[in-house]
Design a protein around this motif. Structure first.
Motif, PDB file in Angstrom:
ATOM      1  N   LEU A   1       0.785  -1.219   0.010  1.00 21.55           N
ATOM      2  CA  LEU A   1      -0.004  -0.222  -0.143  1.00 21.55           C
ATOM      3  C   LEU A   1       0.948   1.398  -0.123  1.00 21.55           C
ATOM      4  CD1 LEU A   1      -2.796  -0.905   2.628  1.00 21.55           C
ATOM      5  CD2 LEU A   1      -2.572  -1.605   0.087  1.00 21.55           C
ATOM      6  N   SER A   2       0.239   2.451  -0.639  1.00 24.87           N
ATOM      7  CA  SER A   2       1.066   3.700  -0.675  1.00 24.87           C
ATOM      8  C   SER A   2       0.230   4.654  -0.172  1.00 24.87           C
ATOM      9  CB  SER A   2       1.472   3.875  -2.080  1.00 24.87           C
ATOM     10  OG  SER A   2       2.448   3.072  -2.647  1.00 24.87           O
ATOM     11  N   CYS A   3       0.805   5.564   0.542  1.00 23.54           N
ATOM     12  CA  CYS A   3       0.054   6.779   1.077  1.00 23.54           C
ATOM     13  C   CYS A   3       0.731   8.051   0.518  1.00 23.54           C
ATOM     14  CB  CYS A   3      -0.120   6.650   2.421  1.00 23.54           C
ATOM     15  SG  CYS A   3      -0.719   7.906   3.331  1.00 23.54           S
ATOM     16  N   VAL A   4       0.338   8.805  -0.430  1.00 18.92           N
ATOM     17  CA  VAL A   4       0.895   9.897  -0.943  1.00 18.92           C
ATOM     18  C   VAL A   4       0.340  11.026  -0.274  1.00 18.92           C
ATOM     19  CG1 VAL A   4       1.453  11.130  -3.311  1.00 18.92           C
ATOM     20  CG2 VAL A   4       1.428   8.782  -3.029  1.00 18.92           C
ATOM     21  N   ALA A   5       1.408  12.040   0.316  1.00 20.70           N
ATOM     22  CA  ALA A   5       0.889  13.305   0.861  1.00 20.70           C
ATOM     23  C   ALA A   5       1.322  14.114   0.001  1.00 20.70           C
ATOM     24  CB  ALA A   5       1.894  13.278   1.971  1.00 20.70           C
ATOM     25  N   SER A   6       0.504  15.509   0.186  1.00 20.83           N
ATOM     26  CA  SER A   6       0.304  16.485  -0.845  1.00 20.83           C
ATOM     27  C   SER A   6       1.569  17.559  -0.536  1.00 20.83           C
ATOM     28  CB  SER A   6      -0.874  17.276  -0.753  1.00 20.83           C
ATOM     29  OG  SER A   6      -1.284  17.626   0.355  1.00 20.83           O
ATOM     30  N   GLU A   7       2.122  17.322   0.753  1.00 19.23           N
ATOM     31  CA  GLU A   7       3.335  18.031   1.181  1.00 19.23           C
ATOM     32  C   GLU A   7       3.958  17.034   2.301  1.00 19.23           C
ATOM     33  OE1 GLU A   7       0.785  21.017   2.686  1.00 19.23           O
ATOM     34  OE2 GLU A   7       1.466  20.859   4.633  1.00 19.23           O
ATOM     35  N   LYS A   8       4.903  17.840   2.960  1.00 15.98           N
ATOM     36  CA  LYS A   8       5.923  16.781   3.716  1.00 15.98           C
ATOM     37  C   LYS A   8       5.264  16.031   4.928  1.00 15.98           C
ATOM     38  CE  LYS A   8      10.087  19.764   3.237  1.00 15.98           C
ATOM     39  NZ  LYS A   8      11.064  20.471   4.085  1.00 15.98           N
ATOM     40  N   LEU A   9       5.555  14.636   5.121  1.00 17.13           N
ATOM     41  CA  LEU A   9       4.778  14.136   5.964  1.00 17.13           C
ATOM     42  C   LEU A   9       5.083  14.313   7.457  1.00 17.13           C
ATOM     43  CD1 LEU A   9       5.643  10.495   4.757  1.00 17.13           C
ATOM     44  CD2 LEU A   9       3.342  11.501   4.634  1.00 17.13           C
ATOM     45  N   TYR A  10       6.316  15.064   7.672  1.00 20.78           N
ATOM     46  CA  TYR A  10       6.713  15.535   8.972  1.00 20.78           C
ATOM     47  C   TYR A  10       7.027  16.952   8.837  1.00 20.78           C
ATOM     48  CZ  TYR A  10       6.615  10.655   9.935  1.00 20.78           C
ATOM     49  OH  TYR A  10       6.707   8.986   9.969  1.00 20.78           O
ATOM     50  N   PRO A  11       6.503  17.883   8.805  1.00 24.52           N
ATOM     51  CA  PRO A  11       6.568  19.228   8.310  1.00 24.52           C
ATOM     52  C   PRO A  11       7.443  19.852   9.675  1.00 24.52           C
ATOM     53  CG  PRO A  11       4.237  19.046   8.051  1.00 24.52           C
ATOM     54  CD  PRO A  11       4.766  17.668   8.731  1.00 24.52           C
ATOM     55  N   HIS A  12       8.522  20.399   9.424  1.00 31.14           N
ATOM     56  CA  HIS A  12       9.497  20.977  10.250  1.00 31.14           C
ATOM     57  C   HIS A  12       8.839  22.165  10.968  1.00 31.14           C
ATOM     58  CE1 HIS A  12      12.492  17.816   9.860  1.00 31.14           C
ATOM     59  NE2 HIS A  12      12.319  18.179   8.382  1.00 31.14           N
TER      60      HIS A  12
ATOM     61  N   MET B   1       3.746  22.355  14.779  1.00 28.85           N
ATOM     62  CA  MET B   1       2.413  21.927  14.721  1.00 28.85           C
ATOM     63  C   MET B   1       2.526  20.330  13.938  1.00 28.85           C
ATOM     64  SD  MET B   1       0.622  23.808  16.495  1.00 28.85           S
ATOM     65  CE  MET B   1      -1.056  22.898  15.940  1.00 28.85           C
ATOM     66  N   GLY B   2       3.842  20.386  13.345  1.00 27.10           N
ATOM     67  CA  GLY B   2       3.843  18.964  12.525  1.00 27.10           C
ATOM     68  C   GLY B   2       3.505  17.676  13.118  1.00 27.10           C
ATOM     69  N   ALA B   3       3.110  16.968  12.383  1.00 30.89           N
ATOM     70  CA  ALA B   3       2.981  15.325  13.151  1.00 30.89           C
ATOM     71  C   ALA B   3       4.280  14.786  13.421  1.00 30.89           C
ATOM     72  CB  ALA B   3       2.000  14.508  11.904  1.00 30.89           C
ATOM     73  N   GLN B   4       4.091  14.008  14.578  1.00 31.35           N
ATOM     74  CA  GLN B   4       5.425  13.451  15.002  1.00 31.35           C
ATOM     75  C   GLN B   4       5.013  11.983  14.496  1.00 31.35           C
ATOM     76  OE1 GLN B   4       8.005  14.878  16.373  1.00 31.35           O
ATOM     77  NE2 GLN B   4       6.962  16.682  15.962  1.00 31.35           N
ATOM     78  N   ILE B   5       3.934  11.269  14.316  1.00 26.65           N
ATOM     79  CA  ILE B   5       3.821  10.047  13.991  1.00 26.65           C
ATOM     80  C   ILE B   5       2.904   9.786  12.818  1.00 26.65           C
ATOM     81  CG2 ILE B   5       3.112   7.811  15.002  1.00 26.65           C
ATOM     82  CD1 ILE B   5       3.599   8.749  17.668  1.00 26.65           C
ATOM     83  N   MET B   6       3.290   9.061  11.832  1.00 29.63           N
ATOM     84  CA  MET B   6       2.023   8.876  10.721  1.00 29.63           C
ATOM     85  C   MET B   6       2.015   7.260  11.317  1.00 29.63           C
ATOM     86  SD  MET B   6       1.777  11.508   8.894  1.00 29.63           S
ATOM     87  CE  MET B   6       0.820  10.795   7.537  1.00 29.63           C
ATOM     88  N   ALA B   7       0.806   6.898  10.408  1.00 29.51           N
ATOM     89  CA  ALA B   7       0.225   5.512  10.909  1.00 29.51           C
ATOM     90  C   ALA B   7      -0.710   4.961   9.732  1.00 29.51           C
ATOM     91  CB  ALA B   7      -0.722   5.498  12.049  1.00 29.51           C
TER      92      ALA B   7
END
Length: 120
Positions: free
Chosen positions: A20-31, A34-40
Motif C-alpha cells: 500500500l502507498s500513502c502519498v501526501a500533498s506535502e511533507k509527511l513531517y513538517p518541520h 504543529m507538525g505530526a510526529q507519528i504517521m500511521a
C-alpha cells in the motif's frame, strides 16, 4: 493543506502480498511545532472498529499491532512524501479498508482508503 491519498489495495488469495502507498500533498513531517510526529496506517474491517495497524515516527521508530507483526512492514520515502505498508502472508482477517493518517488521527485527513480483500 495536507492531503493523503491511499492506493495499492486489491483482492488476493491468502498468502499473497500487497504494498500500500500513502502519498501526501506535502511533507509527511513538517518541520514546525504543529507538525505530526507519528504517521500511521489504520484499517477498518467489516463490522469492526477502525484500528491502528502500524506507525512510524519522525525519528523512524516503528510499531505494529500484534496481529501483523512479522508480516507487515511500514516504511516511508521522505523524498517522495510517501509512506508504504508492505503486507506479506496476507490472511482473510486482514480484509479491511486501509487508511493512512497521523497518530493521533487528524479528522480532516481521512481519505477514501484502499480496499484489501483476502480470500481463503
Amino acid at each position: 493543506q495536507l492531503q493523503l491519498v491511499e492506493s495499492g489495495g486489491g483482492s488476493v488469495q491468502a498468502g499473497a502480498s500487497l504494498r500500500l502507498s500513502c502519498v501526501a500533498s506535502e511533507k509527511l513531517y513538517p518541520h514546525n511545532s504543529m507538525g505530526a510526529q507519528i504517521m500511521a496506517w489504520y484499517r477498518q474491517g467489516p463490522g469492526k472498529q477502525r484500528e491502528v495497524v502500524a506507525t512510524i515516527a519522525r525519528g523512524g521508530i516503528t510499531s505494529y499491532v500484534d496481529s501483523v507483526k512479522g508480516r507487515f512492514t511500514i516504511s516511508r520515502d521522505s523524498t517522495k512524501n510517501t509512506m508504504y505498508l508492505q503486507m506479506n502472508n496476507l490472511k482473510p482477517e486482514d480484509t479491511a479498508v486501509y487508511y493512512c493518517n497521523q497518530k493521533p488521527p487528524n479528522r480532516v485527513l481521512w481519505g477514501r482508503g484502499t480496499q484489501v480483500t483476502v480470500s481463503s
